[in-house]
Scaffold this motif. Sequence first.
Motif, PDB file in Angstrom:
ATOM      1  N   ALA A  93     -22.206   1.891   7.187  1.00  0.00           N
ATOM      2  CA  ALA A  93     -21.923   3.004   8.323  1.00  0.00           C
ATOM      3  C   ALA A  93     -20.366   3.260   8.716  1.00  0.00           C
ATOM      4  CB  ALA A  93     -22.872   3.048   9.297  1.00  0.00           C
ATOM      5  N   GLY A  94     -19.565   2.313   8.091  1.00  0.00           N
ATOM      6  CA  GLY A  94     -18.419   2.462   8.582  1.00  0.00           C
ATOM      7  C   GLY A  94     -18.143   1.790   9.753  1.00  0.00           C
ATOM      8  N   GLY A  95     -18.748   0.828  10.141  1.00  0.00           N
ATOM      9  CA  GLY A  95     -18.657   0.143  11.514  1.00  0.00           C
ATOM     10  C   GLY A  95     -17.669  -1.058  11.636  1.00  0.00           C
ATOM     11  N   ASP A  96     -16.723  -1.187  10.683  1.00  0.00           N
ATOM     12  CA  ASP A  96     -16.001  -2.373  10.716  1.00  0.00           C
ATOM     13  C   ASP A  96     -15.247  -2.551  12.009  1.00  0.00           C
ATOM     14  OD1 ASP A  96     -16.911  -2.763   8.295  1.00  0.00           O
ATOM     15  OD2 ASP A  96     -14.915  -2.432   7.088  1.00  0.00           O
ATOM     16  N   ARG A  97     -14.805  -1.280  12.601  1.00  0.00           N
ATOM     17  CA  ARG A  97     -14.423  -1.447  13.981  1.00  0.00           C
ATOM     18  C   ARG A  97     -15.151  -2.052  15.025  1.00  0.00           C
ATOM     19  NH1 ARG A  97     -10.194   2.423  15.355  1.00  0.00           N
ATOM     20  NH2 ARG A  97      -9.380   3.743  13.713  1.00  0.00           N
TER      21      ARG A  97
END
Length: 366
Positions: free
Chosen positions: A339-343
Amino acid sequence: MQAKPCVLYGAEISYFTGKVRAYLRWKHIDYREVPADAAVFKEIILPRVGFPVIPVLITPDDVCLQDSTEIIDALEARHGGPPVYPDSPRQRLAALLLETYGDEWLVIPAMHYRWHHNRDWAMQAFGALSAPGASPQQQLEIGRRRAEPFAGAAVLLGAEPHMHAAIEASYEALLRDLSAHFERHPFLFGSRPSIGDFGLIGPLYAHQYRDPKSGEHMRRVAPRVAEWVERMMSPAPLQGEFLADDALPETLIPVLRRMFAEQLPVLQDSAARVREWMAAHPGETLPRAIGMHAFALDGCEGRRIVRPYSLWMLQRCRDYYLSLGGPERAAVDAMLHAAGGDRFIAFEDPPRLARAGLSVRPAPSS
C-alpha cells in the motif's frame, strides 16, 4: 427497574457526533440524544467538560466521556457483543489507520464542501441548533455568528482558494476507490463495521451525505458510498463477521495508498515539529496548533495548521504495529509495502503523548 440510557449531547451537523451515534446504533446501546443548544452548552457541557465541545456522552452511572475515540473505547469495555476492533493483525492495523484517516484527514474535504458549497445552509443549521425557538431569520443571524470560527477553520485546515480544485479531485478519487470496494463488501472488512468504518462515517455522513449539495453529489457520483452511509446509520441487528483468515480486501489497498501518500508526510513533519516544540518548552502542554506547514494534494501545494492531536491518533496505530513480532509483523509489513506504507514502517515517533482536553501533552514518565 429499567436501566437508564446513556445521554448523547451532540448534533446532526457534527462530524464526531455522527461517528459516536453510528457506534451506539450498531451496538444497540440504549441512548437518548439531546441536541446541544446554547442552554445545553451553558448548563451541561461547560460545567462537566470545561470547554465547549461535542459530542459528550454521560453514562448511566454519570461518567462524563468526551472525544469520539475515547467514548467508543470506554463503551467497548463496558458492553459485550461483537467488537469493532478486528483481532487479526492486518485488519486491525488497517482499521486503526482508516480511523485516523477519517478523523484527521478527511476533515479537509468535509470542511471545504460544507463552507464553500453549503455555507448558507450550514449557517442556518447552526442557528437552528443553537436557538431552536427563534425565527428562521434570527436563526440565520445566530448561525452566522456561531459558525464563523468553523468557516474560518476550513482555510486553516488547508482549504485555501487555490487548493479547492485539488481537494475536490482527491475526494472524488476517494469516492471512486470506496465505490469499488463497496460493490464487493458491505463494510470495510466484511459484513460488519469496524473502528475504521466509524472513523470514515464522521465526515462522510455528517458533512458529505447530509449537507444538501454534497449529499446530492455523493448520491449521484458514488451511490455505493451513499448506501454504505445508510447501512452505517440504520444498522441491522448485531450480525456479520470480519473476513476470515485476516484477509484484507484488495479494494482497500488504493484507499490505504491514498492515506499514506497524502496524510503520512504531514504526520512526519508534524512529529518533527512537535519534537522541536517540546524541546523548547519542557513540561508544557502542547497547544492545539503549533504553526503552519506545507501539504500536497493532486500536484498542488498548500499550507495548513500543525495539529498535534493527529499524532495522538497515529500513536494508537503505531502502538499496535510495534506490539507485533514474528509472522504477524511480517504479514503486516507486506501489507504496508503493497500500500506504499514504507513511511509508516520507518516513522520516527515523537515523545509519547497523552490527551488533555482539546490538546495533547507529553505522557507522564514511568
